[in-house]
Scaffold this active site. Structure first.
Site, PDB file in Angstrom:
ATOM      1  N   ARG A 270     104.457  61.940  11.674  1.00 38.62           N
ATOM      2  CA  ARG A 270     105.778  62.322  12.189  1.00 38.62           C
ATOM      3  C   ARG A 270     105.713  63.741  12.745  1.00 38.62           C
ATOM      4  NH1 ARG A 270     106.653  57.895  10.663  1.00 38.62           N
ATOM      5  NH2 ARG A 270     108.103  57.040   9.144  1.00 38.62           N
TER       6      ARG A 270
ATOM      7  N   ARG B 189     103.109  47.089  14.020  1.00 40.19           N
ATOM      8  CA  ARG B 189     102.291  47.602  12.915  1.00 40.19           C
ATOM      9  C   ARG B 189     103.135  47.691  11.658  1.00 40.19           C
ATOM     10  NH1 ARG B 189     100.653  52.932  14.528  1.00 40.19           N
ATOM     11  NH2 ARG B 189      99.351  53.004  12.679  1.00 40.19           N
TER      12      ARG B 189
ATOM     13  N   LYS C 238     109.389  55.586  22.365  1.00 36.32           N
ATOM     14  CA  LYS C 238     108.296  54.605  22.360  1.00 36.32           C
ATOM     15  C   LYS C 238     108.393  53.673  23.569  1.00 36.32           C
ATOM     16  CE  LYS C 238     105.673  51.682  19.411  1.00 36.32           C
ATOM     17  NZ  LYS C 238     105.017  51.704  18.122  1.00 36.32           N
TER      18      LYS C 238
HETATM   19  C1  BTN Z   1     103.436  48.626  17.182  1.00 38.66           C
HETATM   20  O1  BTN Z   1     104.044  48.459  16.120  1.00 38.66           O
HETATM   21  O2  BTN Z   1     103.539  49.673  17.815  1.00 38.66           O
HETATM   22  C2  BTN Z   1     102.541  47.549  17.727  1.00 38.66           C
HETATM   23  C3  BTN Z   1     103.287  46.564  18.570  1.00 38.66           C
HETATM   24  C4  BTN Z   1     102.404  45.465  19.137  1.00 38.66           C
HETATM   25  C5  BTN Z   1     103.198  44.382  19.818  1.00 38.66           C
HETATM   26  C6  BTN Z   1     102.319  43.400  20.545  1.00 38.66           C
HETATM   27  S1  BTN Z   1     103.220  42.320  21.609  1.00 38.66           S
HETATM   28  C7  BTN Z   1     101.798  41.355  21.875  1.00 38.66           C
HETATM   29  C8  BTN Z   1     101.120  41.230  20.528  1.00 38.66           C
HETATM   30  N1  BTN Z   1     101.701  40.149  19.769  1.00 38.66           N
HETATM   31  C9  BTN Z   1     102.321  40.570  18.673  1.00 38.66           C
HETATM   32  O3  BTN Z   1     102.922  39.859  17.855  1.00 38.66           O
HETATM   33  N2  BTN Z   1     102.226  41.899  18.584  1.00 38.66           N
HETATM   34  C10 BTN Z   1     101.486  42.473  19.686  1.00 38.66           C
END
Ligand code: BTN
Length: 325
Positions: A322, A123, A188
């Site tokens: 946060r 994100r 996380k």
């Molecule tokens: C975050 O920032 O918390 C979201 C992460 C999401 C990662 C997943 S991996 C599969 C899919 N492909 C990507 O490029 N991103 C999501």
């Protein structure tokens, strides 16, 4: 299958394989094996070990994604919701791939998994660290007759069902941080990236992307700029393919239900895993920052915050949360 992928498939068991056996398996000369090993190890970032007179092995055995094993763990209803299952040894991003496929008319229920992502996205434009064979990178495409604006709550619905799947797999103490970070002991464990496109009045499509740290070594995650953990630390006992299957089944069911009933069936389920409810928190809205006590989520998925001026609601996407605890 390309040669490097075939080689890693052979070595995935972590056992020693003689140069001769590898040469035979790949249809190479004995002399070309060493080069092929170097190429595969560099491309996938995998550590190989040579044992004199005996052969080669992967330093860490891998449970690679396997269509047969995955489908075996899906019941008929779950299979019925999947239009197609794609397993990629490597890809830029499973989300980018499905967004491209969606634009070309791909059907609802298309699922893509990858062993590695070369441009995994998180994100807020962040990178999602995606080494080979040790985590899950999973995306699912779903089509709706609804307007894109109606899909805002889907991110909470999906977060709730992923938390349920991980808990059912034996991970104790899974928590959700609004809107959809999955945490374990405040670190996380997984993240969700939902992307929506469509006509302003509908139809629209949604790509749900899940990144889950499964068995990533500290060294592989050293560029991650926040505390993180992997599922193996949480007490969960489940294979990679079985877990992927359970997640696909739960996502398909949730996305279908969301289309019929919206967020309502998921609000309580989400609240069950709420990490920060009742805690002092800070919300970052661009340059601005608001402090208050986390008062749970509203029926539309907004975050409720008790501030000095009273209770206020915030929509996901506009703020970052946060803990002050
Ligand atoms: C975050 O920032 O918390 C979201 C992460 C999401 C990662 C997943 S991996 C599969 C899919 N492909 C990507 O490029 N991103 C999501």
């Amino acid at each position: 299958m390309d040669r490097s992928v075939a080689l890693i498939r052979l070595l995935a068991d972590g056992e020693l394989h003689s140069g001769e056996a590898i040469a035979r398996h790949l249809g190479l000369t004995r002399a070309a094996v060493w080069k092929a090993l170097g190429k595969a190890s560099e491309r996938f970032g995998l550590e190989l070990e040579a044992v004199r007179g005996q052969g080669y092995r992967l330093r860490q055995p891998l449970e690679l994604l396997d269509e047969g094993a995955l489908l075996e763990s899906l019941d008929a209803a779950a299979r019925g919701r999947i239009a197609r299952l794609e397993l990629h040894p490597e890809i830029d991003s499973t989300n980018s791939h499905l967004m491209r496929e969606a634009a070309r008319g791909a059907p609802s229920g298309l699922v893509a998994l990858a062993e590695r992502q070369s441009a995994g996205r998180g994100r807020r434009g962040r990178e999602w660290v995606s080494p080979f064979g040790v985590n899950l990178y999973l995306s699912m495409l779903w089509r709706y007759p609804l307007a894109p604006a109606a899909l805002g709550g889907a991110s909470l619905a999906v977060g709730a069902v992923v938390a349920e799947v991980l808990s059912a797999a034996g991970a104790e103490g899974i928590a959700l941080k609004w809107p959809n970070d999955l945490l374990w002991r405040r670190r996380k464990l997984a993240g969700l990236l939902l992307e929506v496109a469509g006509e302003s009045q509908g139809p629209s499509h949604l790509v749900v992307g899940l990144g889950l740290n499964l068995d990533m070594a500290q060294a592989q995650g050293k560029t991650i700029d926040q505390p993180w953990c992997a599922l193996t630390e949480t007490g969960a006992r489940i294979g990679r393919n079985a877990l992927a299957a359970h997640l696909i089944a739960a996502l398909g069911e949730a996305l279908e239900l969301y289309g019929r009933r919206g967020l309502e069936p998921f609000v309580e389920r989400w609240a069950h895993f709420d990490a920060l409810r009742g805690e002092p928190v800070r919300l970052l809205l661009g340059e601005r920052c608001i402090e208050g006590v986390h008062a749970g989520i509203a029926s539309d998925g907004a975050l409720l915050l008790d501030t000095a001026e009273g209770r206020r609601a915030f929509q996901a996407g506009e703020v970052s949360l946060r803990s002050l605890g």
